[in-house]
Design an enzyme around this catalytic site. Structure first.
Site, PDB file in Angstrom:
ATOM      1  N   ASP A   1      -3.185  -4.904  -1.645  1.00  9.78           N
ATOM      2  CA  ASP A   1      -2.928  -4.718  -0.213  1.00  9.78           C
ATOM      3  C   ASP A   1      -4.233  -4.409   0.516  1.00  9.78           C
ATOM      4  O   ASP A   1      -4.567  -5.029   1.528  1.00  9.78           O
ATOM      5  CB  ASP A   1      -1.924  -3.573  -0.022  1.00  9.78           C
ATOM      6  CG  ASP A   1      -1.706  -3.260   1.444  1.00  9.78           C
ATOM      7  OD1 ASP A   1      -1.483  -4.209   2.228  1.00  9.78           O
ATOM      8  OD2 ASP A   1      -1.770  -2.069   1.825  1.00  9.78           O
TER       9      ASP A   1
ATOM     10  N   LYS B   1      -8.635   0.261 -11.779  1.00  9.91           N
ATOM     11  CA  LYS B   1      -9.442   1.488 -11.764  1.00  9.91           C
ATOM     12  C   LYS B   1      -9.173   2.169 -13.095  1.00  9.91           C
ATOM     13  O   LYS B   1      -8.666   3.290 -13.161  1.00  9.91           O
ATOM     14  CB  LYS B   1      -9.001   2.345 -10.548  1.00  9.91           C
ATOM     15  CG  LYS B   1      -9.802   3.608 -10.322  1.00  9.91           C
ATOM     16  CD  LYS B   1     -11.155   3.371  -9.663  1.00  9.91           C
ATOM     17  CE  LYS B   1     -11.918   4.680  -9.566  1.00  9.91           C
ATOM     18  NZ  LYS B   1     -13.287   4.497  -9.026  1.00  9.91           N
TER      19      LYS B   1
ATOM     20  N   TYR C   1       4.312   0.813  -4.861  1.00  8.03           N
ATOM     21  CA  TYR C   1       5.260   0.319  -3.868  1.00  8.03           C
ATOM     22  C   TYR C   1       6.724   0.494  -4.260  1.00  8.03           C
ATOM     23  O   TYR C   1       7.607   0.292  -3.442  1.00  8.03           O
ATOM     24  CB  TYR C   1       4.983  -1.166  -3.565  1.00  8.03           C
ATOM     25  CG  TYR C   1       3.907  -1.359  -2.522  1.00  8.03           C
ATOM     26  CD1 TYR C   1       2.586  -1.074  -2.815  1.00  8.03           C
ATOM     27  CD2 TYR C   1       4.220  -1.817  -1.243  1.00  8.03           C
ATOM     28  CE1 TYR C   1       1.594  -1.246  -1.862  1.00  8.03           C
ATOM     29  CE2 TYR C   1       3.234  -1.993  -0.283  1.00  8.03           C
ATOM     30  CZ  TYR C   1       1.923  -1.698  -0.595  1.00  8.03           C
ATOM     31  OH  TYR C   1       0.953  -1.866   0.352  1.00  8.03           O
TER      32      TYR C   1
ATOM     33  N   ASP D   1      -6.943  -7.047   3.071  1.00 12.63           N
ATOM     34  CA  ASP D   1      -7.394  -6.823   4.452  1.00 12.63           C
ATOM     35  C   ASP D   1      -8.911  -7.003   4.536  1.00 12.63           C
ATOM     36  O   ASP D   1      -9.430  -7.542   5.510  1.00 12.63           O
ATOM     37  CB  ASP D   1      -6.994  -5.429   4.959  1.00 12.63           C
ATOM     38  CG  ASP D   1      -5.667  -5.459   5.725  1.00 12.63           C
ATOM     39  OD1 ASP D   1      -4.823  -6.332   5.415  1.00 12.63           O
ATOM     40  OD2 ASP D   1      -5.467  -4.617   6.629  1.00 12.63           O
TER      41      ASP D   1
ATOM     42  N   ASP E   1     -13.203  -0.029  -6.451  1.00 17.75           N
ATOM     43  CA  ASP E   1     -14.204   0.386  -5.461  1.00 17.75           C
ATOM     44  C   ASP E   1     -15.378  -0.591  -5.443  1.00 17.75           C
ATOM     45  O   ASP E   1     -15.863  -0.995  -4.378  1.00 17.75           O
ATOM     46  CB  ASP E   1     -14.663   1.840  -5.691  1.00 17.75           C
ATOM     47  CG  ASP E   1     -14.982   2.154  -7.149  1.00 17.75           C
ATOM     48  OD1 ASP E   1     -14.716   1.309  -8.037  1.00 17.75           O
ATOM     49  OD2 ASP E   1     -15.515   3.253  -7.407  1.00 17.75           O
TER      50      ASP E   1
HETATM   51  C1  IPM Z   1       1.057  -6.377   3.981  1.00 18.07           C
HETATM   52  C2  IPM Z   1       1.510  -5.184   4.752  1.00 18.07           C
HETATM   53  C3  IPM Z   1       2.713  -4.567   4.048  1.00 18.07           C
HETATM   54  C4  IPM Z   1       2.249  -4.111   2.676  1.00 18.07           C
HETATM   55  C5  IPM Z   1       3.388  -3.411   4.801  1.00 18.07           C
HETATM   56  C6  IPM Z   1       3.746  -3.776   6.213  1.00 18.07           C
HETATM   57  C7  IPM Z   1       4.599  -2.894   4.058  1.00 18.07           C
HETATM   58  O1  IPM Z   1       0.479  -4.283   4.911  1.00 18.07           O
HETATM   59  O2  IPM Z   1       1.848  -7.341   3.856  1.00 18.07           O
HETATM   60  O3  IPM Z   1      -0.071  -6.395   3.510  1.00 18.07           O
HETATM   61  O4  IPM Z   1       1.764  -2.987   2.529  1.00 18.07           O
HETATM   62  O5  IPM Z   1       2.376  -4.891   1.739  1.00 18.07           O
HETATM   63 MN    MN Z   2      -1.409  -4.958   4.071  1.00 19.59          MN
END
Ligand code: IPM
Ligand code: MN
Length: 349
Positions: free
Chosen positions: A243, A186, A135, A247, A219
């Site tokens: 990140d 990893k 990042y 999700d 993974d």
């Molecule tokens: C998150 C989002 C951000 C990230 C993006 C929007 C820059 O996906 O907060 O998880 O990648 O951290």
């Molecule tokens: Mn994200």
């Protein structure tokens, strides 16, 4: 009466709608616990960028630095080139305020159906590193647009950066009932960064003999998040792995509409920032369809951060109750906010 300066960046898409409900809850809880929040709104996001061609001017950043905490809704809009607001606003805040801990709880509340797993016992915490890794934006493009184009993205990992986030994660694991910490990386392929993370993890582990440790490649961790999420207590990992994994964590806990997060600077040198994990969702913006729960749970994390622990538990309890009663009811953004606010004002402190 305690008083805190709260900077509010409602942002784009559904950001303003969910933030409005979050602030409604905050007002109720503040009155109940006799705390004052002095709010200041910042008009940042797509509209501001179109007007000024700046995502986050330095004078605004300096002003934000004076806040105690920041609440952010969502940023990003299809009318703005991809990366402009993500890097220029959101990541500028995370990096500029040295939010090296990105805290993302994964909790399956009773009554919530997980779309992808049979587990009903999910309660873990992802500690995602927030200021390093891929990042940082290091890298280059050569011969752009040609057949010999070369694009690199470099992952930066420092001893200091890795050590501080790992130490934070150990301290979190130490005070949880299961006292378990999993390092995710990893290190079989990314031997340089993975080597540093693994070494530092094992080094810091010696100071926390009560914490059980293990290691998973990213993974495998992605698979176990879905097939066996009960095994996790606290997870510490690098920025991009975190990140992606969070999700998945959101998906197994009932969806992105419930996923809260905190970008924390544990030193207190700069304000920490609280935001739902979801994005601006322009397709449903302005339709009263967005779930404000992720924002409300992020506010609970903010209250915790400010030491208002009872208020934080009160908000969480109201959310838990709301989710338990929710079943398949189709309520609007404002109805969910109102139900949670009402539950808080009715419950005895
Ligand atoms: C998150 C989002 C951000 C990230 C993006 C929007 C820059 O996906 O907060 O998880 O990648 O951290
Ligand atoms: Mn994200």
């Amino acid at each position: 009466m305690k008083s805190f300066n709260l900077a509010v960046i409602a942002g784009d898409g559904i950001g303003p709608e969910v933030v409005a409900q979050g602030l409604k809850v905050l007002d109720v809880v503040a009155a109940k616990y006799q705390v004052n929040f002095v709010k200041k709104n910042y008009e940042l996001g797509a509209a501001f960028w179109h007007k000024t061609k700046a995502a986050l001017p330095d004078d605004v950043m300096n002003d934000l630095a004076k806040a105690d905490v920041i609440l952010l809704g969502a940023v990003g809009d299809p009318s703005v080139p991809s990366g402009t607001l993500e890097r220029g606003l959101l990541l500028k805040l995370r990096f500029g305020f040295d939010h090296f801990v990105n805290l993302r709880p994964a909790r399956l509340f009773a009554g919530v159906k997980s779309a992808v797993t049979n587990s009903n016992n999910i309660d873990f915490l992802v500690v995602r590193e927030g200021t390093e890794g891929l990042y940082v934006g290091a890298g280059q493009v050569k011969d752009e647009g040609s057949k010999s184009e070369l694009a690199t993205e470099e992952s930066i990992n420092t001893y200091k950066g890795v050590e501080r986030v790992i130490r934070y994660a150990f301290n979190k694991a130490k005070v949880r009932p299961r006292q378990k910490l999993t390092l995710v990386h990893k290190n079989n392929v990314l031997v340089r960064a993975g080597g540093l993370w693994t070494r530092v993890f094992n080094e810091v582990a010696k100071e926390f003999p009560e914490v059980k440790t293990d290691y998973l490649h990213v993974d495998a961790a992605a698979m176990f998040f879905v097939t066996n999420p009960d095994r996790f207590d606290v997870v510490v990992t690098d920025n991009l792995f975190g990140d992606i994994l969070t999700d998945i964590a959101a998906a197994i806990c009932g969806g992105i509409g419930l996923a809260a997060s905190a970008n924390i600077n544990p030193t207190g040198k700069f304000p920490s920032m609280f935001e739902p994990v979801h994005g601006s969702a322009p397709d449903i913006a302005g339709k009263n369809l967005a779930d404000p729960t992720a924002t409300i749970l992020s506010i609970a994390m903010m209250l915790d951060h400010l030491g208002l622990v009872d208020a934080a538990r009160d908000v969480e309890t109201a959310v838990a109750q709301d989710l338990l009663n929710r079943k398949d009811s189709k309520r609007g953004t404002d109805e969910i906010g109102a139900a949670i606010s009402n539950a808080i004002s009715k419950a005895v402190a």
